[in-house]
Design a protein around this motif. Structure first.
Motif, mmCIF file in Angstrom:
data_model
loop_
_atom_site.group_PDB
_atom_site.id
_atom_site.type_symbol
_atom_site.label_atom_id
_atom_site.label_comp_id
_atom_site.label_asym_id
_atom_site.label_seq_id
_atom_site.Cartn_x
_atom_site.Cartn_y
_atom_site.Cartn_z
ATOM 1 N N ALA A 28 0.831 -1.205 0.000
ATOM 2 C CA ALA A 28 0.000 0.000 0.000
ATOM 3 C C ALA A 28 0.869 1.261 0.000
ATOM 4 O O ALA A 28 0.581 2.215 -0.733
ATOM 5 C CB ALA A 28 -0.925 0.001 1.224
ATOM 6 N N SER A 29 1.921 1.255 0.783
ATOM 7 C CA SER A 29 2.816 2.421 0.839
ATOM 8 C C SER A 29 3.520 2.633 -0.495
ATOM 9 O O SER A 29 3.645 3.772 -0.955
ATOM 10 C CB SER A 29 3.852 2.246 1.955
ATOM 11 N N LEU A 30 3.977 1.558 -1.118
ATOM 12 C CA LEU A 30 4.623 1.676 -2.428
ATOM 13 C C LEU A 30 3.675 2.287 -3.452
ATOM 14 O O LEU A 30 4.085 3.148 -4.248
ATOM 15 C CB LEU A 30 5.118 0.312 -2.910
ATOM 16 N N ALA A 31 2.438 1.870 -3.437
ATOM 17 C CA ALA A 31 1.448 2.432 -4.363
ATOM 18 C C ALA A 31 1.251 3.926 -4.098
ATOM 19 O O ALA A 31 1.168 4.723 -5.041
ATOM 20 C CB ALA A 31 0.122 1.694 -4.237
ATOM 21 N N TYR A 33 3.461 6.005 -2.753
ATOM 22 C CA TYR A 33 4.667 6.724 -3.183
ATOM 23 C C TYR A 33 4.689 6.889 -4.698
ATOM 24 O O TYR A 33 5.031 7.959 -5.212
ATOM 25 C CB TYR A 33 5.932 5.995 -2.721
ATOM 26 N N LYS A 34 4.316 5.843 -5.417
ATOM 27 C CA LYS A 34 4.281 5.923 -6.882
ATOM 28 C C LYS A 34 3.246 6.945 -7.345
ATOM 29 O O LYS A 34 3.513 7.743 -8.241
ATOM 30 C CB LYS A 34 3.965 4.553 -7.492
ATOM 31 N N LYS A 38 3.974 10.471 -9.337
ATOM 32 C CA LYS A 38 3.287 10.714 -10.614
ATOM 33 C C LYS A 38 2.512 12.032 -10.558
ATOM 34 O O LYS A 38 2.536 12.821 -11.512
ATOM 35 C CB LYS A 38 2.340 9.554 -10.916
ATOM 36 N N LEU A 39 1.860 12.286 -9.448
ATOM 37 C CA LEU A 39 1.116 13.529 -9.272
ATOM 38 C C LEU A 39 2.044 14.745 -9.292
ATOM 39 O O LEU A 39 1.755 15.755 -9.938
ATOM 40 C CB LEU A 39 0.331 13.490 -7.958
ATOM 41 N N GLU A 88 9.530 15.140 -5.631
ATOM 42 C CA GLU A 88 9.427 13.955 -6.486
ATOM 43 C C GLU A 88 10.595 13.005 -6.226
ATOM 44 O O GLU A 88 10.397 11.785 -6.080
ATOM 45 C CB GLU A 88 9.403 14.353 -7.962
ATOM 46 N N ALA A 89 11.790 13.545 -6.130
ATOM 47 C CA ALA A 89 12.965 12.715 -5.857
ATOM 48 C C ALA A 89 12.844 12.022 -4.495
ATOM 49 O O ALA A 89 13.230 10.861 -4.349
ATOM 50 C CB ALA A 89 14.237 13.563 -5.914
ATOM 51 N N ASN A 90 12.298 12.728 -3.522
ATOM 52 C CA ASN A 90 12.111 12.133 -2.196
ATOM 53 C C ASN A 90 11.136 10.959 -2.244
ATOM 54 O O ASN A 90 11.371 9.927 -1.617
ATOM 55 C CB ASN A 90 11.630 13.178 -1.190
ATOM 56 N N TYR A 91 10.044 11.117 -2.978
ATOM 57 C CA TYR A 91 9.087 10.011 -3.097
ATOM 58 C C TYR A 91 9.711 8.822 -3.821
ATOM 59 O O TYR A 91 9.485 7.667 -3.445
ATOM 60 C CB TYR A 91 7.800 10.451 -3.801
ATOM 61 N N LYS A 92 10.495 9.098 -4.840
ATOM 62 C CA LYS A 92 11.160 8.005 -5.555
ATOM 63 C C LYS A 92 12.162 7.296 -4.647
ATOM 64 O O LYS A 92 12.282 6.070 -4.685
ATOM 65 C CB LYS A 92 11.840 8.533 -6.810
ATOM 66 N N LYS A 93 12.864 8.070 -3.823
ATOM 67 C CA LYS A 93 13.818 7.482 -2.880
ATOM 68 C C LYS A 93 13.087 6.637 -1.835
ATOM 69 O O LYS A 93 13.528 5.536 -1.487
ATOM 70 C CB LYS A 93 14.625 8.594 -2.204
#
Length: 117
Positions: A28-31, A33-34, A38-39, A88-93
């Motif tokens: 759920a957390s991965l979804a 973050y993705k 994207k947003l 965005e970079a933080n969410y990807k990390k």
């Protein structure tokens, strides 16, 4: 002997229950973050189109500026677009870190289950 087998079965069942709950939470957390990344990317696209070259020129100027501490800015976090790039970079990390953690925990769990059989 029967007591040991029963205790092992109970411990395995409890470990499996905990592992499945952790895997569900990680998924759920991965979804999230993705979706967030994207947003943020969509917001940056809209803002870049809206502000056009002006935003790019400002970002370049900000990147060469010095902050109040006297250190040269790294080009990230300056202006709205720059801040969104950092977010965005933080969410990807976060996504990468959680994905790695989840893989490690799954392997550790599987190794434990295999050893106990």
């Amino acid at each position: 002997q029967k007591l040991v087998e029963r205790l092992l079965a109970e411990a395995t069942a409890e470990a499996t229950k905990i592992r499945m709950a952790a895997a569900k939470q990680a998924k759920a957390s991965l979804a999230q973050y993705k979706d967030a990344a994207k947003l943020i990317r969509s917001a940056m696209t809209v803002l870049t189109k809206f502000y056009g070259q002006k935003a790019k020129a400002q970002a370049a100027a900000d990147a060469s500026a010095k902050d109040k501490s006297g250190f040269k800015a790294n080009g990230k976090g300056n202006g709205v677009i720059g801040i969104l790039e950092v977010v965005e970079a933080n969410y990807k990390k976060l996504e990468e870190d959680l994905s790695l953690t989840e893989k490690t925990e799954a392997k550790t769990f599987n190794d434990l289950i295999n050893e106990s059989q």
